[in-house]
Design a protein around this motif. Sequence first.
Motif, PDB file in Angstrom:
ATOM      1  N   ASP A 221      -3.967  13.224  37.941  1.00 16.84           N
ATOM      2  CA  ASP A 221      -3.760  14.457  37.181  1.00 16.84           C
ATOM      3  C   ASP A 221      -4.242  14.343  35.743  1.00 16.84           C
ATOM      4  OD1 ASP A 221      -2.162  15.957  39.244  1.00 16.84           O
ATOM      5  OD2 ASP A 221      -0.835  14.229  38.984  1.00 16.84           O
ATOM      6  N   ALA A 222      -4.190  13.133  35.200  1.00 15.16           N
ATOM      7  CA  ALA A 222      -4.572  12.930  33.803  1.00 15.16           C
ATOM      8  C   ALA A 222      -5.133  11.519  33.643  1.00 15.16           C
ATOM      9  CB  ALA A 222      -3.381  13.130  32.875  1.00 15.16           C
ATOM     10  N   MET A 239     -17.759  13.673  32.221  1.00 18.65           N
ATOM     11  CA  MET A 239     -17.533  13.154  33.574  1.00 18.65           C
ATOM     12  C   MET A 239     -16.334  13.826  34.238  1.00 18.65           C
ATOM     13  SD  MET A 239     -18.141   9.050  33.045  1.00 18.65           S
ATOM     14  CE  MET A 239     -17.439   8.669  34.672  1.00 18.65           C
ATOM     15  N   VAL A 240     -15.281  14.020  33.474  1.00 17.01           N
ATOM     16  CA  VAL A 240     -14.067  14.628  34.028  1.00 17.01           C
ATOM     17  C   VAL A 240     -14.334  16.074  34.420  1.00 17.01           C
ATOM     18  CG1 VAL A 240     -11.698  15.342  33.496  1.00 17.01           C
ATOM     19  CG2 VAL A 240     -12.518  13.079  32.781  1.00 17.01           C
ATOM     20  N   ASP A 241     -15.025  16.807  33.551  1.00 16.56           N
ATOM     21  CA  ASP A 241     -15.451  18.175  33.843  1.00 16.56           C
ATOM     22  C   ASP A 241     -14.290  19.050  34.327  1.00 16.56           C
ATOM     23  OD1 ASP A 241     -17.265  20.266  34.025  1.00 16.56           O
ATOM     24  OD2 ASP A 241     -17.815  19.788  36.091  1.00 16.56           O
ATOM     25  N   GLY A 242     -13.145  18.919  33.666  1.00 22.78           N
ATOM     26  CA  GLY A 242     -12.000  19.770  33.978  1.00 22.78           C
ATOM     27  C   GLY A 242     -11.169  19.344  35.165  1.00 22.78           C
ATOM     28  N   ARG A 243     -11.496  18.226  35.801  1.00 25.82           N
ATOM     29  CA  ARG A 243     -10.746  17.803  36.985  1.00 25.82           C
ATOM     30  C   ARG A 243      -9.415  17.149  36.653  1.00 25.82           C
ATOM     31  NH1 ARG A 243     -14.800  14.075  40.123  1.00 25.82           N
ATOM     32  NH2 ARG A 243     -15.673  13.764  38.013  1.00 25.82           N
ATOM     33  N   ALA A 244      -9.227  16.748  35.404  1.00 25.15           N
ATOM     34  CA  ALA A 244      -7.981  16.104  34.977  1.00 25.15           C
ATOM     35  C   ALA A 244      -7.806  16.338  33.487  1.00 25.15           C
ATOM     36  CB  ALA A 244      -8.019  14.597  35.279  1.00 25.15           C
ATOM     37  N   VAL A 245      -6.590  16.188  33.028  1.00 30.48           N
ATOM     38  CA  VAL A 245      -6.305  16.255  31.593  1.00 30.48           C
ATOM     39  C   VAL A 245      -6.826  14.974  30.943  1.00 30.48           C
ATOM     40  CG1 VAL A 245      -4.463  16.298  29.860  1.00 30.48           C
ATOM     41  CG2 VAL A 245      -4.278  17.706  31.922  1.00 30.48           C
ATOM     42  N   GLY A 264     -13.922  16.567  22.512  1.00 34.61           N
ATOM     43  CA  GLY A 264     -13.522  17.541  23.524  1.00 34.61           C
ATOM     44  C   GLY A 264     -12.308  17.155  24.347  1.00 34.61           C
ATOM     45  N   VAL A 265     -11.624  16.062  23.974  1.00 32.28           N
ATOM     46  CA  VAL A 265     -10.432  15.665  24.736  1.00 32.28           C
ATOM     47  C   VAL A 265      -9.331  16.710  24.585  1.00 32.28           C
ATOM     48  CG1 VAL A 265     -10.914  13.188  24.643  1.00 32.28           C
ATOM     49  CG2 VAL A 265      -9.593  14.264  22.789  1.00 32.28           C
ATOM     50  N   ASP A 266      -8.434  16.729  25.567  1.00 33.40           N
ATOM     51  CA  ASP A 266      -7.321  17.683  25.541  1.00 33.40           C
ATOM     52  C   ASP A 266      -6.183  17.219  24.638  1.00 33.40           C
ATOM     53  OD1 ASP A 266      -8.359  19.526  27.616  1.00 33.40           O
ATOM     54  OD2 ASP A 266      -8.073  17.807  28.957  1.00 33.40           O
TER      55      ASP A 266
END
Length: 295
Positions: A221-222, A239-245, A264-266
């Motif tokens: 999830d993150a 790489m994550v492209d919105g798939r995880a926090v 761009g990290v959350d």
Amino acid sequence: MSEPALSVPPLPAIMLEPLVRAALLEDLGRAGDITSDAIVPADAHAVTALVARQKGVVAGLDLARLAFRLVDPRIEVMVERPDGSALEPGDLIATVAGPARGMLTAERVALNFLCHLSGIASATAAVVDAVRGHKARITCTRKTMPGLRGPQKYALRVGGGANHRFGLDDGILIKDNHIAVAGGIRPAVGRARAAIGHMVKIEVEVDTLAQLDEALDAGVDAVLLDNMTPAELAQAVRMVDGRAVTEASGRITLATAPAVAASGVDLISIGWLTHSAAVLDIGLDHQEREAAWAL
């Protein structure tokens, strides 16, 4: 420094009172406040002012109020600038009035809580301001002082930050030693997912982009991106492209936070905000009109 945009609900008194009682008992020792008892007449009354001596954000007034009232319920605290208020040097935070002995007995404990928590709120607000314009939220960690986790995390919220997990029981965070013992990220995630309920999130700490790829394949999830450069963080976000926090962590300072946020990290998690933020200097100043102790 601007005020946090959202008001933060106060912590319940039932959570705070044991902490304040313990601090007062530690200070009172076996014989009480022998200085104030010897010097201040029993019927003396005083008016004092809690005054900011530095720029910052105030937090912890409920604990300060409890310290005074637990020593003497007749002491009143009239708040002028509630938790979350931005302070300038000389600003009046609150007026304290009542029996002088009790006020002097509770003074140090009240200020210890107030200065410490205001320091956390102030440091958090400074980092929040530094990353303004980016989506990253500033969060705390579990690096808190024993017994003070609730108030310290509250103070971080007052400063405009957000909370990470409160303890080991409210979220799965698989770190490097967990991975080593489990034999890899995939088996660690698999065992964790088999053991938890549907409401519990799974986060994995990764040090490299190869580990990140493995964590994403495991469906976490993150991801906690530990000790990565801003360039590595930006690549990780792609790489994550919105798939995880995405959460950045590792020796992040007020000076480096903007570059981390620009990746761009959350989330940006910062341990020193709770474990070693400098106190905010706040004084309890005696008011001259009460110099005769109201005798």
